[in-house]
Design a protein around this motif. Sequence first.
Motif, PDB file in Angstrom:
ATOM      1  N   ASP A  45       0.821  -1.274  -0.035  1.00 29.48           N
ATOM      2  CA  ASP A  45       0.074  -0.208   0.103  1.00 29.48           C
ATOM      3  C   ASP A  45       0.824   1.054   0.190  1.00 29.48           C
ATOM      4  O   ASP A  45       1.066   2.071   1.033  1.00 29.48           O
ATOM      5  CB  ASP A  45      -0.910  -0.099   1.107  1.00 29.48           C
ATOM      6  CG  ASP A  45      -2.051   1.048   1.070  1.00 29.48           C
ATOM      7  OD1 ASP A  45      -2.100   1.724   0.243  1.00 29.48           O
ATOM      8  OD2 ASP A  45      -2.919   1.142   2.045  1.00 29.48           O
ATOM      9  N   SER A  98      -0.979   4.859   1.041  1.00 30.69           N
ATOM     10  CA  SER A  98      -1.240   5.100   2.206  1.00 30.69           C
ATOM     11  C   SER A  98       0.095   5.416   3.103  1.00 30.69           C
ATOM     12  O   SER A  98       0.155   6.325   3.762  1.00 30.69           O
ATOM     13  CB  SER A  98      -2.013   3.880   3.068  1.00 30.69           C
ATOM     14  OG  SER A  98      -3.149   3.762   2.353  1.00 30.69           O
ATOM     15  N   GLY A 124      -0.600   8.842  -3.380  1.00 37.57           N
ATOM     16  CA  GLY A 124      -0.615   9.039  -1.887  1.00 37.57           C
ATOM     17  C   GLY A 124      -0.015  10.569  -1.681  1.00 37.57           C
ATOM     18  O   GLY A 124      -0.451  11.412  -0.567  1.00 37.57           O
TER      19      GLY A 124
END
Length: 337
Positions: A177, A180, A215
């Motif tokens: 991820d 994030s 992100g």
Amino acid sequence: MSQAFGRLTQRDIARLAGVSQTTVSLVLNNRGEAGARIAPETRDRVLQVIRETGYAADPLARRMLQQLNQIIGVFTYEPVFPSTSADFYYPFLHGIEESAEQAGCDLLLFTSAPVRDGQRRIFHENNRLRVADGCILLGRDIPAAELSRLVGEDYPFVCVGRRDDAGGQPVPYVGADYASATAQLAHRAQTLGHRRLAFVGPGTGAESARDRLEGFRRAAGADAPHLSEAAGALEVITAAGVTAVFVEYQNDAVVLAQAAAERGLDIPRDLSVVTLGDQTTPVDHPLDFSGFRIPRQEMGRQAVDLLAQQLHGEQSAAQRLLACTLNDGRTLSAPVR
């Protein structure tokens, strides 16, 4: 008691017993030496959950299992043996090997694929995909056409790394991820007092690059400076009043750090530098960069686990994103007022 649980899968049993789906499969099928390596207390816990839930293995899944060769293929779209790639791929391969060994499967590394237009291709006249029960795919850039064909031919496979849909169909993957993790680091910088952030790196092409930029934008805003290359970036960054820069590639962070030193700027007092991924190749620089670590070994392990679910006929989520671990390092601190 079984009626309270409804229709259960091996994945449900694994979750209730606190073990992997592969362990449940080995307990159910008593597969020789691989099954014998399971600790007695673990086996008893799995069997207890099976008894309590009234779980019955799907006959179709059992028939499928009996037809398998117990071979997992591994295909990489970039060479894995040269030293420049070995450090990056090793943890993935280690996790894949470890999980395959626990499942009692052999690994087959496909190496005969030709290079076309500068990239390896899994489909060619001599491809031997069907020798393996399924395949794990690794690579920064994987052609959408090949993924679409794999999905269309219903061949069991899992990508290491997040992938966009191919041909309108979801692609099975275990990814990190990045979005994030990057957003968390940007928020951390803002909490320390940084108001002007910048991103250095392509931020386009591969899903991993786009996720990092997405992100960053999520936290820093759409108008935050984005420079695709490190060369000459320091002048633009300092002119814009940037006090924290987020760098996609480790080597680019070194370039920026060296340029800053030549100008008499101190890191992190004058400029904080954050790298968006762990170091994979030796760099001749003493800085311990702040950033995050990619769970590469765990991604390899879970890719095999997800492939096993496909091979066993399990109906489950085909995509997983694993959290990255933030690394404090020494290159992110409060800006000088």
